[in-house]
Write a protein that holds these residues in place. Structure first.
Motif: not given
Length: 153
Positions: A130-153
């Motif tokens: 904030a002091a360096a001039g950045f403004t708060e913007a877009d929220h970031l969501f994340e989720r892990p990538l599961l290996k194929r066949g691991s039951g990802e739903g």
């Protein structure tokens, strides 16, 4: 890269791995020296920029930047994924010097803006941004990538 009042800003090298591991441990994300060396090389190979601030001895600051292209923007943005200054070196302008150097690197990579990833528990980094001039913007969501066949739903 640059030298200001005994502070050198330069590209990180494999020989910095132990010092970078120590810096990262201050953030609560301990990483082994060997892992840091491997990740450093991979980030640089993939077009990222990792800069260190060195006064004497091991690095006292670190910034990592990756250019990111999206379909909805004509130019990439620079994503700062790591910004840390050693506790004993804070409040002396090292973070701002690193940010300025990262901005130059981002412009050279064709970026037109910077984004900083800040976790909800990183209050000091939030205040710094904030002091360096950045403004708060877009929220970031994340989720892990599961290996194929691991039951990802």
């Amino acid at each position: 890269m640059s030298n200001r009042y005994g502070l050198e800003i330069r590209a990180a090298a494999a020989s910095d791995a132990a010092g970078l591991a120590a810096l990262l441990s201050e953030t609560g994300a301990p990483v082994g020296t060997a892992d840091v060396a491997v990740r450093l090389e991979a980030l640089q190979r993939d077009g990222g920029t990792i800069l260190v601030a060195v006064e004497w001895g091991p690095p006292s600051g670190l910034i990592a930047l990756s250019p990111v292209r999206t379909l909805d923007a004509p130019r990439p943005f620079g994503l700062i994924t790591t910004l840390v200054v050693a506790a004993e070196s804070r409040r002396r302008g090292i973070g701002r010097v690193l940010l300025k150097a990262a901005g130059r690197a981002a412009r050279q990579a064709g970026c037109d803006r910077l984004h900083v990833r800040v976790g909800p528990d990183q209050r000091a980094l939030h205040a710094f941004c904030a002091a360096a001039g950045f403004t708060e913007a877009d929220h970031l969501f994340e989720r892990p990538l599961l290996k194929r066949g691991s039951g990802e739903g």
